[in-house]
Design an enzyme around this catalytic site. Sequence first.
Site: not given
Length: 199
Positions: A9-11, A71
Amino acid sequence: MAIYGYVRVSSKDQNEDRQLIALHELGISDKNIFMDKQSGKDFNRPQYKRLVKKLRKDDLLYIKSIDRLGRNYEEIQNQWRILTKDKGADIVVLDMPLLDTRRGKDLMGTFLSDIVLQVLSFVAENERTNIKQRQAEGIAAAKARGVKFGRPPRPLPENFYEVHKAWRDKKIPLKQAAALCGLPEGTFYSKARKFEKEG
């Protein structure tokens, strides 16, 4: 053959439940699921690195979607090559059943898999570019409407005006003025300048 899952997950505040549920439904144990909570813009991801070290020939790796590997087009292609060619592992992308390296190991299967991978890698990078552009446009539009970003400025202390006058009249030094207002010197000075500018 060992079976693994990878979640990213990105954050820190994004939720990984969707990816974890999909992997648990496949019967993958928690000890074989590697999870990183940080941006995919670089590959400084400790759990991903641990996973790559563990992978052996003919092991199987499940990921929810292709953009969990990276990404941008180049990164996704590069990681795919490392995992499938260098490590000899198989990958299954749950959101895209065509990306299952266990199927079609012949020339036609490899060819189709490569085409799908290239298209999806391009789409992932393109979507990231579009998201950044939409964010920039949204911020510009909000600023044009007068929306302020960042933390709201701290209100001036009640004694600011009298302390400011004493400082400007050279009755007290900057250090003392800032201390009397309970502010760092730089903050007091910038607030003083702003106050004077606004009259």
